[in-house]
Structure formats: C-alpha cells, structure tokens
Scaffold this motif. Structure first.
Motif, PDB file in Angstrom:
ATOM      1  N   TYR A 178     -12.131   9.316   0.324  1.00  0.00           N
ATOM      2  CA  TYR A 178     -11.645   8.968  -0.800  1.00  0.00           C
ATOM      3  C   TYR A 178     -12.596   9.267  -1.975  1.00  0.00           C
ATOM      4  CZ  TYR A 178      -8.229   6.402   2.052  1.00  0.00           C
ATOM      5  OH  TYR A 178      -7.130   6.135   2.868  1.00  0.00           O
ATOM      6  N   ARG A 179     -12.219   9.766  -3.087  1.00  0.00           N
ATOM      7  CA  ARG A 179     -13.067  10.193  -4.406  1.00  0.00           C
ATOM      8  C   ARG A 179     -12.715   9.476  -5.450  1.00  0.00           C
ATOM      9  NH1 ARG A 179     -16.381  14.272  -3.081  1.00  0.00           N
ATOM     10  NH2 ARG A 179     -16.099  15.297  -0.864  1.00  0.00           N
ATOM     11  N   ARG A 192      -4.010   9.759  -5.946  1.00  0.00           N
ATOM     12  CA  ARG A 192      -3.399  11.388  -5.609  1.00  0.00           C
ATOM     13  C   ARG A 192      -3.789  11.651  -4.215  1.00  0.00           C
ATOM     14  NH1 ARG A 192      -6.225  14.863 -10.232  1.00  0.00           N
ATOM     15  NH2 ARG A 192      -7.652  13.236 -10.060  1.00  0.00           N
ATOM     16  N   VAL A 193      -2.913  12.481  -3.686  1.00  0.00           N
ATOM     17  CA  VAL A 193      -3.164  12.719  -2.286  1.00  0.00           C
ATOM     18  C   VAL A 193      -3.453  14.320  -2.207  1.00  0.00           C
ATOM     19  CG1 VAL A 193      -2.031  12.878  -0.008  1.00  0.00           C
ATOM     20  CG2 VAL A 193      -1.719  10.890  -1.597  1.00  0.00           C
ATOM     21  N   CYS A 215       5.929   7.965   3.058  1.00  0.00           N
ATOM     22  CA  CYS A 215       4.425   7.473   3.164  1.00  0.00           C
ATOM     23  C   CYS A 215       3.517   7.977   2.009  1.00  0.00           C
ATOM     24  CB  CYS A 215       3.874   7.810   4.688  1.00  0.00           C
ATOM     25  SG  CYS A 215       4.705   7.040   5.977  1.00  0.00           S
ATOM     26  N   ARG A 216       3.809   9.005   1.672  1.00  0.00           N
ATOM     27  CA  ARG A 216       2.931   9.739   0.521  1.00  0.00           C
ATOM     28  C   ARG A 216       3.296   9.178  -0.469  1.00  0.00           C
ATOM     29  NH1 ARG A 216       1.508  16.142   1.336  1.00  0.00           N
ATOM     30  NH2 ARG A 216       0.604  15.604  -0.744  1.00  0.00           N
ATOM     31  N   ALA A 217       4.687   8.720  -0.816  1.00  0.00           N
ATOM     32  CA  ALA A 217       5.035   7.968  -2.117  1.00  0.00           C
ATOM     33  C   ALA A 217       4.609   6.626  -2.291  1.00  0.00           C
ATOM     34  CB  ALA A 217       6.426   8.013  -2.004  1.00  0.00           C
ATOM     35  N   ILE A 218       4.327   5.896  -1.312  1.00  0.00           N
ATOM     36  CA  ILE A 218       3.739   4.744  -1.325  1.00  0.00           C
ATOM     37  C   ILE A 218       2.406   4.916  -1.854  1.00  0.00           C
ATOM     38  CG2 ILE A 218       2.696   2.958   0.219  1.00  0.00           C
ATOM     39  CD1 ILE A 218       5.028   2.946   2.089  1.00  0.00           C
ATOM     40  N   VAL A 219       1.595   5.957  -1.291  1.00  0.00           N
ATOM     41  CA  VAL A 219       0.129   6.074  -1.814  1.00  0.00           C
ATOM     42  C   VAL A 219       0.139   6.411  -3.096  1.00  0.00           C
ATOM     43  CG1 VAL A 219      -1.828   7.494  -1.178  1.00  0.00           C
ATOM     44  CG2 VAL A 219      -0.608   6.700   0.779  1.00  0.00           C
ATOM     45  N   LEU A 266      -8.099   7.613  -8.351  1.00  0.00           N
ATOM     46  CA  LEU A 266      -8.550   7.718  -7.217  1.00  0.00           C
ATOM     47  C   LEU A 266      -7.881   8.833  -6.411  1.00  0.00           C
ATOM     48  CD1 LEU A 266     -10.115   6.035  -4.912  1.00  0.00           C
ATOM     49  CD2 LEU A 266      -8.270   4.842  -4.691  1.00  0.00           C
ATOM     50  N   ILE A 267      -8.499   9.431  -5.485  1.00  0.00           N
ATOM     51  CA  ILE A 267      -8.025  10.693  -4.888  1.00  0.00           C
ATOM     52  C   ILE A 267      -8.151  10.284  -3.351  1.00  0.00           C
ATOM     53  CG2 ILE A 267      -8.133  13.204  -4.639  1.00  0.00           C
ATOM     54  CD1 ILE A 267      -9.640  12.981  -7.483  1.00  0.00           C
ATOM     55  N   ALA A 268      -7.139  10.642  -2.510  1.00  0.00           N
ATOM     56  CA  ALA A 268      -7.394  10.792  -1.066  1.00  0.00           C
ATOM     57  C   ALA A 268      -7.199  12.053  -0.680  1.00  0.00           C
ATOM     58  CB  ALA A 268      -6.123   9.757  -0.381  1.00  0.00           C
ATOM     59  N   GLU A 269      -8.357  12.635   0.060  1.00  0.00           N
ATOM     60  CA  GLU A 269      -8.338  13.813   0.837  1.00  0.00           C
ATOM     61  C   GLU A 269      -8.082  13.631   2.258  1.00  0.00           C
ATOM     62  OE1 GLU A 269     -12.209  15.223  -0.021  1.00  0.00           O
ATOM     63  OE2 GLU A 269     -11.605  16.093  -1.814  1.00  0.00           O
TER      64      GLU A 269
END
Length: 269
Positions: A195-196, A71-72, A61-65, A227-230
C-alpha cells in the motif's frame, strides 16, 4: 502461540501513521456508503454461489476496493486454473478482496467467525474453510479438508504469516497450510500486497493491526486521499518442485516481493 495465528508486534499507535492527505468528510461518507451497497449486493447474490461467473466476482472485489477510495494496480500474469493455493502477506482487510480479485477462492478463517451474527452464516455459505487456531490436534484434519478442496479443483487463499503486519516489516510464512498443497499435488501462487500514498511513497493507512477496530480502519482508509494498492502476482510454484512444507513455505515467501518500504516504484493513475 497459536499454530495458525501467531501474533505480530504491530499496533495502531506504534505503526500506523496519521492520515496526511485527508479527503473531505462528505466524500469519506460517500465512499463508505458505496462500500456498504456493494457488500449488500454481494450478500443478496451469495445464494447463487458457484453459478456467478468468476470474472464478475473479480470485478466486484476490485469495485469494493475502489469504492473505498483506493486505486488498484495489478502486475504479473493471471493465476492458473484448477486446484491452487494462493498465499500472500497480510496487511489489511483490503487484502481479502484484493486476493479474491486475483482469483476467486475459498478463504481460510478462524473458527470464531462462524459464531458471529450475519457474518458467520454468510462466511459458511460462501465456502470459507474454518480453522481451530488453538487446537493442535485439529491440525491434521484441517490440512486434510484444505487438501480435499484443492483436489476438487478449488482455489484456496491463505495468509501464512498468520497475523496482519503494518507493511514496514513482514512475518514468517507458517508451514502448515503448505502441507495441503503438497498432499493435493497443486501449485502454490505467491502474491505480494503493498500500500502506497498518493506520492508513491509507502504508507500504513491501510494497515489493520493490533487492537485496531474494523470501523476505525474503514474510516481511516476512506479519509485517506490517493491511497494505492499494489498487487504483484508472482510466477506459480509448480507441484513436485519441493519435497517438504518447510522448503515450500520458504520458496513461497522468497517469491513474494519485499515490503514497500524497501523499494520505490513509479505509480501511475
């Protein structure tokens, strides 16, 4: 208004900002290709179901994002084992793999998805719990099915706002799904999603709202640079601490962090 899926005022034209730092088209195409390859790999392995280790599912799942160019950043403790209701605010289609990366779970989805070609059968095989959003009489049966899954030790993931919001604001957590956690006597795990932009400021590029199409949203995310996902995993709410679904829903929403627009944090690579 549906019991399960109330509408949000967010629309692409009103809420979603144009991509400010765009990646080159060839790079965006490569990102979408990588996402497609990972999704197809997941489809090929889906018959294995519960035999796939949970850690592999989280990494997939993290690889898909990440393949989409996002970035996660995850903060907070790991979600507990056993029956668990995972709840989060809802902004994007990215929320689903991000929430599953916290802990693999059975997702709640509208019953219409069951009729979709390819996606419908795959969702059913993956253990999705379908909800009939326009039938109030079906509510007790749906809550009972969710509670049954929780009693069996499964994690169930839900977005109680019932609709995606752009990230500038958020909706109220609907109460129905929390009744299942009360009936099953399991903890509730609040998770906050933000999201940032690359500079650390809040952004709406990931938002999937209103009449936005999945293809348009996929392309916008793939074109957005940095793009960053927190993902903020908050302390779980133990069973027995709230006597009714109204107060439990309020506690879960208050435990979730505020939208990114109200806070500025240092984002690391």
């Amino acid at each position: 208004m549906s019991v399960w899926l109330p509408s949000a005022p967010c629309t692409p034209g009103r809420c979603v900002e144009p991509v400010r730092a765009a990646a080159a088209v060839p790079r965006a195409v490569l990102r979408l290709t990588a996402v497609a390859v990972l999704v197809l790999a997941g489809i090929a392995l889906s018959p294995l179901g519960g035999r796939i280790p949970a850690e592999w599912v989280r990494r997939w799942c993290r690889a898909i994002v990440r393949a989409a160019g996002v970035r996660v950043r995850v903060t907070g403790a790991a979600a507990p084992a056993g029956g668990l209701l995972l709840v989060a605010n809802h902004v994007s289609w990215l929320d689903i793999p991000l929430l599953t990366a916290v802990r693999p779970a059975r997702m709640l989805a509208k019953s219409e998805i069951r009729q979709w070609p390819v996606a419908g059968p795959l969702a059913a095989r993956g253990g999705v719990l379908f909800i009939e959003r326009d039938r109030i009489r079906a509510l007790p049966e749906t809550v009972a099915r969710i509670a049954g899954a929780l009693r069996e030790g499964a994690a169930v993931a839900a977005f109680p706002e019932g609709s995606t919001w752009c990230g500038r604001a958020h909706g109220r957590f609907r109460r129905a799904v929390f009744q299942a956690a009360l009936d099953a006597g399991v903890p509730v795990q609040p998770v906050g999603l933000r999201y940032r932009q690359a500079d650390g400021g809040p952004g709406t590029a990931a938002a999937f709202v209103g009449e936005d199409t999945l293809l348009a949203s996929l392309w916008r995310v793939a074109r957005t640079r940095g793009l960053i996902a927190e993902v903020e995993v908050r302390p779980p709410i133990p069973p027995g601490t709230h006597s009714d679904r109204r107060t439990l829903a309020r506690a879960a929403q208050s435990a979730a962090p505020e939208p990114a627009w109200t806070h500025e944090v240092l984002v690391t690579a």
